[in-house]
Design an enzyme around this catalytic site. Structure first.
Site, PDB file in Angstrom:
ATOM      1  N   GLY A   1      -3.204  -6.005  -8.020  1.00  0.00           N
ATOM      2  CA  GLY A   1      -2.974  -5.790  -6.591  1.00  0.00           C
ATOM      3  C   GLY A   1      -1.681  -5.040  -6.355  1.00  0.00           C
ATOM      4  O   GLY A   1      -0.928  -4.727  -7.290  1.00  0.00           O
ATOM      5  N   GLU A   2      -1.411  -4.759  -5.107  1.00  0.00           N
ATOM      6  CA  GLU A   2      -0.218  -4.003  -4.748  1.00  0.00           C
ATOM      7  C   GLU A   2       1.039  -4.869  -4.886  1.00  0.00           C
ATOM      8  O   GLU A   2       0.969  -6.098  -4.832  1.00  0.00           O
ATOM      9  CB  GLU A   2      -0.349  -3.485  -3.315  1.00  0.00           C
ATOM     10  CG  GLU A   2      -1.478  -2.492  -3.141  1.00  0.00           C
ATOM     11  CD  GLU A   2      -1.521  -1.896  -1.749  1.00  0.00           C
ATOM     12  OE1 GLU A   2      -0.503  -1.991  -1.042  1.00  0.00           O
ATOM     13  OE2 GLU A   2      -2.567  -1.354  -1.375  1.00  0.00           O
TER      14      GLU A   2
ATOM     15  N   GLY B   1       4.356  -6.974  -4.132  1.00  0.00           N
ATOM     16  CA  GLY B   1       4.772  -7.789  -2.996  1.00  0.00           C
ATOM     17  C   GLY B   1       3.698  -8.666  -2.406  1.00  0.00           C
ATOM     18  O   GLY B   1       3.856  -9.190  -1.304  1.00  0.00           O
ATOM     19  N   THR B   2       2.571  -8.859  -3.123  1.00  0.00           N
ATOM     20  CA  THR B   2       1.478  -9.675  -2.582  1.00  0.00           C
ATOM     21  C   THR B   2       1.454 -11.089  -3.169  1.00  0.00           C
ATOM     22  O   THR B   2       0.528 -11.851  -2.888  1.00  0.00           O
ATOM     23  CB  THR B   2       0.120  -8.999  -2.817  1.00  0.00           C
ATOM     24  OG1 THR B   2      -0.001  -8.625  -4.196  1.00  0.00           O
ATOM     25  CG2 THR B   2      -0.004  -7.749  -1.963  1.00  0.00           C
ATOM     26  N   GLY B   3       2.443 -11.450  -4.011  1.00  0.00           N
ATOM     27  CA  GLY B   3       2.561 -12.842  -4.469  1.00  0.00           C
ATOM     28  C   GLY B   3       2.109 -13.095  -5.895  1.00  0.00           C
ATOM     29  O   GLY B   3       1.859 -14.242  -6.262  1.00  0.00           O
TER      30      GLY B   3
ATOM     31  N   SER C   1      -6.229  13.507  10.487  1.00  0.00           N
ATOM     32  CA  SER C   1      -5.895  12.862  11.760  1.00  0.00           C
ATOM     33  C   SER C   1      -5.334  13.840  12.786  1.00  0.00           C
ATOM     34  O   SER C   1      -5.119  13.470  13.932  1.00  0.00           O
ATOM     35  CB  SER C   1      -4.896  11.717  11.535  1.00  0.00           C
ATOM     36  OG  SER C   1      -3.668  12.211  11.049  1.00  0.00           O
TER      37      SER C   1
ATOM     38  N   LYS D   1       2.693   5.849  14.560  1.00  0.00           N
ATOM     39  CA  LYS D   1       2.589   7.147  15.224  1.00  0.00           C
ATOM     40  C   LYS D   1       3.009   7.032  16.691  1.00  0.00           C
ATOM     41  O   LYS D   1       3.734   7.878  17.217  1.00  0.00           O
ATOM     42  CB  LYS D   1       1.159   7.684  15.130  1.00  0.00           C
ATOM     43  CG  LYS D   1       0.767   8.139  13.731  1.00  0.00           C
ATOM     44  CD  LYS D   1      -0.693   8.580  13.686  1.00  0.00           C
ATOM     45  CE  LYS D   1      -1.088   9.061  12.295  1.00  0.00           C
ATOM     46  NZ  LYS D   1      -2.503   9.456  12.218  1.00  0.00           N
TER      47      LYS D   1
END
Length: 634
Positions: free
Chosen positions: A66-67, A69-71, A522, A565
């Site tokens: 996982g990314e 900082g996710t524990g 976008s 934004k």
């Protein structure tokens, strides 16, 4: 209700900045009970928690993907708390009288290792006393010689004999002398199983090593067993070995790690071939650990296939979630998270309810998904600590809402600092215009990184085609492939409503001063608005900014980063923002920010033009033609 009324209703601005319900009644986080066990402090990773509980019970290995900082590291520490402590062992290394370079290994129950070492030390002290007696005898003999014949020659000879005796005794090893064993792993007094973080460890630190001995002969060297150093795999015996970014280990180290996992024993030898430690190799040292490996998605491809197969076949693989649904129950968990961070830090005051509301609002913004809260809690914890530091600096008893707002502003990521500089510079040189009107000029919106918005001025000019065969859409600015394709798709909309061949024109589109590059689609509605304005010679309001993807049918499709934004538009002094209706629930603004801007969620290109173009007869005729060609808003 007529068509006009339907359009007016669809184009009504939305209200934001409402107060938040947190699912729990409290005044400050002092009142929030924080669980004692780490496993109960993990927020939003229910599946991972369930796996960790099962793995701890069955002693299974786990791969957490996982990314950052996710524990992941917190789950590894939590697993160590769940493992039993009754079977913890001490590991000792003994000299081998038969082969000095192959020390013996012995395991004993926790705390017995210290007693064994102390027992051997007492025996060694007894033998050391013999050396003291020898030294006393030599000194007595020298004194006696001086008493019989006191002269300079006798004195010098006596001093020489004493010094030589001291040197000899310090390096002398008596026959049958007691060598004290070395305690490699000491688990005495532990209240929970070992947790060893081996992230980024080199081979010697991970697998163990034998120190170099510069004195290898003549009885002056250090015994081989005393030079043995345990590796992290050995210190994690009967506990957890945690390795983040496991794929950064060399393939050779991963193979050795796999061997240790399979055999539950791994000998220690010198890691450097140039060192005398390479001659030493202990008996296999116990290393019965549970591996909790972690990494990002690309870790899976870079891992040793056999190591991953071992984890998958004898354990679990878990993908860490980055968001959780924005429910009252999960907001309540974030309240607990703030209280946990305050207690864990130990240097900051507790938070008021209003301050926690602002933290939850930040979690909504950072989720990047409609109706979700972010689980990148390390970043959120950084805001908690920054807000606490600000409150301490101000001498407050509790952290207030204003402190959190200031912390968000102060603890900006590099991308946000770059975005602020970008906007400030362009305002200074009037590249960004927040008032007036202009033909072919529109304020688009983009993001840098994940959470930093910027205002992106776009200009379009229509000129007779340079080639008689066909016109072109010419785009300048540092655009990525997706952005270029989005610009090309705009021509489909123009052809449908225009009802004439636009190949007679060259359409020039410029993304002003986009040194940092533009990617994604976008900016599609911004490009379409600028080009249509240039074609029809209808001015665009410069107090309006917009973001949205555009389909070839004229539908305005959702984009990412709606909230940052809009915040960028507010900082640039823009009064009105157009966003896709699908992103309506992705906007999370504090009340003070929401009061500074009008937000219009739209579904089709005609609704965009209705808001952005300056009112005149040409605009009314244009909208009529577009709605006849693309009847999506009725």
């Amino acid at each position: 209700m007529g068509d006009k009324e339907k359009i007016e209703e669809a184009l009504a601005p939305r209200e934001y900045g409402e107060s938040l319900e947190l699912g729990v009644d409290f005044s400050t986080t002092e009142e929030i009970k924080v669980p004692e066990k780490l496993i109960d402090q993990v927020i939003g990773q229910e599946h991972a928690v369930e796996v960790i509980r099962t793995a701890a019970n069955q002693k299974r290995h786990v791969l957490l993907i996982g990314e950052p900082g996710t524990g992941k590291s917190m789950l590894g520490q939590a697993m160590a708390e769940l493992l039993p402590t009754e079977n913890l062992e001490d590991i000792l290394v003994f000299p081998n009288p038969e082969d000095e370079n192959m020390p013996k290994i012995k395991t004993v129950p926790a705390c017995q290792g210290r007693r064994i070492v102390e027992k051997y030390r007492e025996k060694a002290k007894g033998q050391e006393s013999i050396k003291s007696y020898i030294l006393l005898f030599v000194m007595f003999t020298v004194m006696l010689a001086l008493f019989i014949d006191f002269s300079a020659t006798t004195l010098l000879m006596g001093l020489f004999v004493v010094i030589l005796t001291i040197m000899a005794l310090s390096n002398m090893r008596l026959k049958g002398s007691v060598l004290v064993p070395k305690l490699l792993v000491d688990n005495c007094g532990r209240t929970k199983a070992p947790f060893i973080d081996a992230t980024g460890a080199h081979a010697g630190a991970l697998l163990g090593d034998v120190r170099h001995d510069p004195f290898q002969s003549g009885g002056l060297g250090t015994p081989a067993h005393e030079r043995v150093e345990p590796g992290m795999i050995h210190r994690a015996h009967r506990g957890v070995l945690f390795i983040d970014e496991v794929a950064t280990l060399s393939l050779k180290m991963q193979q050795s790690l796999l061997t240790a996992m399979q055999e539950k024993r791994f000998p220690i030898t010198g890691q450097s071939e140039m060192s005398s430690g390479a001659m030493v190799r202990t008996e296999p040292v116990p290393c019965d650990f549970v591996l909790v490996a972690a990494g990002n998605l690309d870790t899976v491809d870079k891992m040793h296939p056999a190591l991953r197969s071992r984890i998958r076949g004898y354990g679990y693989e878990v993908y860490m979630r980055t968001t959780m649904p924005d429910t009252l129950e999960n907001r309540k968990k974030l309240v607990q998270f703030v209280a946990q961070e305050v207690i864990r830090d130990g240097k900051i005051p507790h938070f008021t309810r209003e301050a926690v509301e602002e933290i939850v609002r930040e979690a909504q913004k950072r989720a990047g998904r409609k109706g979700h809260l972010t689980l990148r809690l390390r970043d959120l914890g950084g805001i908690v600590r920054a807000a606490g530091d600000i409150a301490v600096k101000k001498g407050r008893k509790y952290v207030e809402r204003e402190d959190v707002i200031e912390a968000v502003r102060m603890a900006k990521p590099l991308e946000k600092q770059l975005a602020d500089w970008y906007i400030e510079r362009k305002k200074e040189y009037q590249v960004i215009k927040a008032d007036g009107k202009g033909i072919g000029r529109v304020n688009g919106l983009a993001v840098i990184g994940e959470q930093s918005g910027i205002v992106l001025p776009i200009e379009a000019v229509v000129a007779p085609a340079a080639s008689k065969e066909e016109g072109k859409i010419i785009v300048t600015g540092k655009l990525g492939e997706i952005a270029k394709e989005a610009v090309q798709n705009v021509s489909a909309i123009i052809k449908r409503y225009k009802g004439e061949d636009i190949s007679r024109y060259d359409i020039h589109v410029q993304f002003l001063q986009t040194y940092e590059g533009v990617e994604g689609d976008s900016a599609s509605i911004s490009v379409a608005t600028a080009v249509i304005s240039a074609l029809e010679e209808i001015p665009i309001r410069q107090d309006v900014a917009m973001t949205g993807s555009l389909s070839v049918l004229g539908e305005v499709l959702p984009i990412g980063g709606a909230t940052p934004k809009i915040e960028a538009a507010i900082e640039a002094g823009i009064k009105t923002v157009i966003i896709p209706k699908a992103n309506e629930k992705d906007v999370f603004l504090s009340k003070d920010k929401a009061e500074k801007i009008q937000i219009f969620p739209v579904e089709t290109i005609d609704q965009v033009l209705e808001i952005a173009l300056v009112d005149n007869e040409r605009k009314d005729e244009l909208l009529r033609r577009i709605r006849e060609a693309i009847p999506l808003s009725l």
